[in-house]
Scaffold this active site. Structure first.
Site, PDB file in Angstrom:
ATOM      1  CD  GLN A  75      -1.144  -0.013   3.730  1.00 38.70           C
ATOM      2  OE1 GLN A  75      -1.467  -1.123   4.122  1.00 38.70           O
ATOM      3  NE2 GLN A  75      -1.562   1.109   4.299  1.00 38.70           N
ATOM      4  CB  CYS A  81      -4.316  -1.452   5.686  1.00 41.48           C
ATOM      5  SG  CYS A  81      -5.433  -0.799   6.949  1.00 41.48           S
ATOM      6  CG  HIS A 373      -2.599  -2.360   9.557  1.00 37.04           C
ATOM      7  ND1 HIS A 373      -2.540  -1.591   8.422  1.00 37.04           N
ATOM      8  CD2 HIS A 373      -1.860  -3.470   9.293  1.00 37.04           C
ATOM      9  CE1 HIS A 373      -1.777  -2.190   7.520  1.00 37.04           C
ATOM     10  NE2 HIS A 373      -1.366  -3.345   8.021  1.00 37.04           N
ATOM     11  CG  ASN A 394       1.268  -5.986   7.027  1.00 39.37           C
ATOM     12  OD1 ASN A 394       0.372  -5.217   6.681  1.00 39.37           O
ATOM     13  ND2 ASN A 394       2.047  -5.718   8.071  1.00 39.37           N
TER      14      ASN A 394
END
Length: 453
Positions: A75, A81, A373, A394
């Site tokens: 990102q 996210c 997040h 992630n």
């Protein structure tokens, strides 16, 4: 004691005094451990000093159930996210359908529509609250952050349902999608100016306000198109699969592309949260005032459940072959270079000789934590029926951890994970029924309205 003496005594009790400072300094200097920590921390990062080597040494990154065989996304300098995690969940089925190893939906396309829809959502909230003072707490909250990058699961679903999806090749990243700061600065200024004007027009009625809203949205559209490009209305879709066989689906609209390649029923997914505050009963649904992006979409609704159920349903989904979208307070007890989370990763109490103890409920009440997040669970290590650690996809690139896949010890899940998106059919019947009850409405500034970025 006279009134003057009383005021003097109270002032002395409230003020820091030279005597107190001298006592604190003597107390600090008297303990060798304090001087040792001072010498260490003035030369070295406190996280390096506080890092519990036993936890690092014991960290094993293998898991019994492992789904991912794809590359992570990035990102970059944006707060996307939540949409990256959502698109990463959807790309698993799309890649299988396309017969390719790696595939990405266009994150820039979803960003464009989120910004435009959210600008409209903000302006409608301003119209709704235009009879209140500008320093009213709700109005102040709205003006404090008119348009950010962060979001929630339901907001992601609303965008896909209304605007569909496109492959990354149809609307690739731009400098501004990867670094949204300058664009957001312009958008916030436009929207705050629009809010001022809409509030001034309140006396003339909704028709005058919405006529001006149209002008503001036209300016927002220009800013977005300049920074991000123009979202395609249709595109020619063709590709080569992993066996180098060529395929062409022809010209597709974003809605047609989403219908063809989103392989999970998004409308079946619900958002479960763990909110242990006394004011938040388990088994009830919640929503937050003015939270959302698409005005006509269903509201953002959470179902509050116990942590054991949150874990159990997440384990079942991963073991069943499906990653899980989740939201957490990512920066707590995190070691980025190791790609590791553990509830006791840093022993700050030993460094400072001070207690930092606050349970999860107290952290929420006292503004010490909130969801920051969103990511995906793509693996879990199950021992004797219980999760021991989790593998996490992630969206921070592949330079850290296991090429961008992180390890979360289960102790961290209980303390710092707040929500997961799971299928409604996985819920116990009584909780599935609770989803149909009217939600408790939380104020706009409640921490459960925090946006993952």
């Amino acid at each position: 004691m006279t009134l003057g003496q009383s005021h003097s005594r109270q002032a002395k009790d409230r003020s820091l005094t030279a005597e107190q400072l001298e006592a604190f300094e003597k107390e600090f200097a008297a303990r060798p451990a304090n001087r040792l920590m001072q010498n260490a921390v003035t030369q070295t990062s406190v996280d390096d000093i506080a890092l519990d080597r036993r936890i690092v040494t014991a960290a094993d990154h293998s898991v019994s159930h492992h789904l991912d065989d794809w590359k992570v996304t990035n990102q970059k300098k944006s707060g996307r996210c939540w949409m990256f995690a959502g698109l990463n969940l959807l790309r698993v089925g799309a890649a299988r359908e396309l017969g390719v190893k790696d595939f990405e939906f266009s994150q820039n396309y979803v960003l464009w529509w989120d910004k435009f829809e959210r600008a409209n959502h903000f302006l409608e909230s301003i119209v709704e609250t235009s009879d209140r003072d500008v320093d009213d707490r709700t109005v102040a909250h709205l003006l404090g952050d008119p348009i950010s990058d962060g979001g929630q699961w339901n907001m992601f679903v609303a965008l896909v349902a209304k605007h569909g999806l496109v492959p990354k090749s149809a609307m690739p990243e731009t400098d501004s999608s990867s670094a949204t700061g300058p664009m957001n600065r312009a958008l916030k200024s436009l929207l705050r100016r629009g809010a001022r004007d809409l509030r001034r027009l309140a006396a003339e009625g909704p028709e005058a306000q919405r006529a001006h809203k149209h002008e503001v949205l036209a300016a927002v559209h220009r800013v977005l198109s300049i920074h991000l490009g123009t979202p395609p209305r249709q595109f020619l879709w063709q590709w080569r699969d992993k066996d180098q066989e060529f395929h062409r689906d022809g010209w597709l609209t974003p809605a047609e592309f989403a219908a063809a390649y989103v392989r999970i029923p998004l409308d079946e997914y619900v958002c479960l949260v763990h909110d242990p505050r006394e004011s938040s009963p388990v088994g009830r649904t919640f929503t937050v005032e003015h939270l959302g992006n698409v005005v006509e979409a269903p509201p953002v609704v959470y179902l509050n459940v116990g942590m054991d159920l949150l874990k159990r349903l997440s384990v079942a989904a991963v073991v069943g072959g499906e990653p899980v979208w989740f939201g957490c307070d990512v920066g707590r007890m995190m070691r980025a270079d190791l790609g590791l989370w553990d509830a006791d990763l840093f022993d700050y109490e030993a460094v400072y000789d001070a207690s930092f103890e606050l349970d999860k409920a107290a952290r929420l009440v006292h503004h010490e934590t909130q969801m920051t997040h969103a990511m995906l669970f793509t693996g879990v290590d199950v021992v004797d029926g219980a999760p021991r650690r989790w593998r996490v996809e992630n969206s921070w690139g592949d330079e850290k951890a296991d090429k961008g896949f992180w390890t979360m010890n289960d102790s961290w899940f209980g303390e710092h994970v707040f929500e997961v998106a799971v299928r409604r059919s996985a819920l116990p019947p009584e909780l599935a029924a609770a989803l149909d009850e009217p939600p408790i409405v939380l104020p706009a500034w409640d921490p459960m309205g925090a946006l993952a970025d």
